[in-house]
Design a protein around this motif. Structure first.
Motif, mmCIF file in Angstrom:
data_model
loop_
_atom_site.group_PDB
_atom_site.id
_atom_site.type_symbol
_atom_site.label_atom_id
_atom_site.label_comp_id
_atom_site.label_asym_id
_atom_site.label_seq_id
_atom_site.Cartn_x
_atom_site.Cartn_y
_atom_site.Cartn_z
ATOM 1 N N VAL A 232 0.846 -1.206 0.051
ATOM 2 C CA VAL A 232 -0.050 -0.521 -0.001
ATOM 3 C C VAL A 232 0.647 1.282 0.164
ATOM 4 O O VAL A 232 0.372 2.497 0.357
ATOM 5 C CB VAL A 232 -1.291 -0.084 0.829
ATOM 6 C CG1 VAL A 232 -1.778 -1.346 0.770
ATOM 7 C CG2 VAL A 232 -0.063 0.241 2.523
ATOM 8 N N ASP B 229 2.186 3.699 -2.116
ATOM 9 C CA ASP B 229 2.111 4.120 -3.074
ATOM 10 C C ASP B 229 0.800 4.534 -2.793
ATOM 11 O O ASP B 229 0.256 5.346 -4.361
ATOM 12 C CB ASP B 229 2.836 3.423 -4.278
ATOM 13 C CG ASP B 229 3.923 3.606 -4.478
ATOM 14 O OD1 ASP B 229 5.050 3.586 -3.675
ATOM 15 O OD2 ASP B 229 4.288 2.103 -5.261
ATOM 16 N N TYR B 230 -0.439 4.117 -2.490
ATOM 17 C CA TYR B 230 -1.499 4.526 -1.939
ATOM 18 C C TYR B 230 -1.195 5.471 -1.283
ATOM 19 O O TYR B 230 -1.526 5.659 -0.781
ATOM 20 C CB TYR B 230 -2.191 3.035 -2.449
ATOM 21 C CG TYR B 230 -3.903 3.741 -2.431
ATOM 22 C CD1 TYR B 230 -4.756 3.257 -3.466
ATOM 23 C CD2 TYR B 230 -4.962 4.405 -1.456
ATOM 24 C CE1 TYR B 230 -5.784 4.067 -3.718
ATOM 25 C CE2 TYR B 230 -6.386 4.478 -1.587
ATOM 26 C CZ TYR B 230 -6.505 4.204 -2.442
ATOM 27 O OH TYR B 230 -8.215 4.561 -3.096
ATOM 28 N N ASP B 231 -2.255 7.423 -2.168
ATOM 29 C CA ASP B 231 -2.697 7.712 -0.750
ATOM 30 C C ASP B 231 -3.794 7.106 -0.208
ATOM 31 O O ASP B 231 -4.830 8.252 -1.038
ATOM 32 C CB ASP B 231 -2.006 9.347 -1.593
ATOM 33 C CG ASP B 231 -2.009 10.526 -0.754
ATOM 34 O OD1 ASP B 231 -2.670 11.076 0.085
ATOM 35 O OD2 ASP B 231 -1.826 11.723 -1.196
ATOM 36 N N PHE B 232 -4.030 7.193 0.710
ATOM 37 C CA PHE B 232 -5.175 7.256 1.212
ATOM 38 C C PHE B 232 -6.035 8.264 1.569
ATOM 39 O O PHE B 232 -7.138 8.701 1.073
ATOM 40 C CB PHE B 232 -4.761 6.503 3.131
ATOM 41 C CG PHE B 232 -5.090 5.128 2.428
ATOM 42 C CD1 PHE B 232 -5.774 3.895 2.259
ATOM 43 C CD2 PHE B 232 -3.299 4.595 2.417
ATOM 44 C CE1 PHE B 232 -5.261 2.418 1.500
ATOM 45 C CE2 PHE B 232 -2.989 3.317 2.734
ATOM 46 C CZ PHE B 232 -3.856 2.238 1.809
ATOM 47 N N SER C 50 -5.647 11.683 0.068
ATOM 48 C CA SER C 50 -5.987 12.100 -1.058
ATOM 49 C C SER C 50 -7.199 11.500 -1.703
ATOM 50 O O SER C 50 -7.820 11.615 -2.414
ATOM 51 C CB SER C 50 -4.843 12.175 -2.250
ATOM 52 O OG SER C 50 -4.318 13.302 -1.891
ATOM 53 N N SER C 51 -7.574 10.026 -1.506
ATOM 54 C CA SER C 51 -8.644 8.939 -1.796
ATOM 55 C C SER C 51 -9.657 9.626 -1.514
ATOM 56 O O SER C 51 -10.890 9.391 -2.259
ATOM 57 C CB SER C 51 -7.995 7.796 -2.009
ATOM 58 O OG SER C 51 -8.288 7.088 -1.087
ATOM 59 N N MET C 52 -9.684 9.875 -0.373
ATOM 60 C CA MET C 52 -10.892 9.813 0.587
ATOM 61 C C MET C 52 -11.650 11.611 0.019
ATOM 62 O O MET C 52 -12.628 11.788 -0.048
ATOM 63 C CB MET C 52 -10.788 9.984 2.002
ATOM 64 C CG MET C 52 -10.070 10.302 2.634
ATOM 65 S SD MET C 52 -9.873 10.434 4.184
ATOM 66 C CE MET C 52 -8.808 11.602 4.961
ATOM 67 N N GLY C 53 -10.681 12.130 -0.332
ATOM 68 C CA GLY C 53 -11.949 13.153 -1.406
ATOM 69 C C GLY C 53 -11.862 14.846 -0.214
ATOM 70 O O GLY C 53 -12.498 15.735 -0.486
ATOM 71 N N SER C 54 -10.894 15.157 0.656
ATOM 72 C CA SER C 54 -10.756 15.968 1.334
ATOM 73 C C SER C 54 -9.743 16.724 1.360
ATOM 74 O O SER C 54 -9.138 17.009 0.423
ATOM 75 C CB SER C 54 -10.367 15.683 3.076
ATOM 76 O OG SER C 54 -8.538 14.345 2.739
#
Length: 69
Positions: A33, A35-38, A40-44
């Protein structure tokens, strides 16, 4: 350590074979995980306040690490 009765099953799970399994493979799971930007992915938005109730994971980006981590 005192554990709330509602969490006794979880303590047993993580203190047993399952916890050992995850601990021995922690680096592999982190790499999966990394490289996964948690966030940013939630849209805050930058000014939003967010409560993280997930697992305490290491943060690979030193700019985003909490103090002392």
């Amino acid at each position: 350590m005192r554990v709330d009765p509602s969490n006794v099953d979880q303590r047993g799970y993580w203190d047993g074979a399952s916890g050992e399994y995850w601990a021995r493979r922690a680096d592999r799971f982190e790499e999966g995980v990394a490289d996964y930007d948690f966030v940013s992915s939630m849209g805050s938005a930058p000014a939003d306040r967010v409560l993280d109730i997930g697992c305490r994971q290491r943060c690979h980006d030193p700019r985003r690490r909490p103090p002392g981590r």
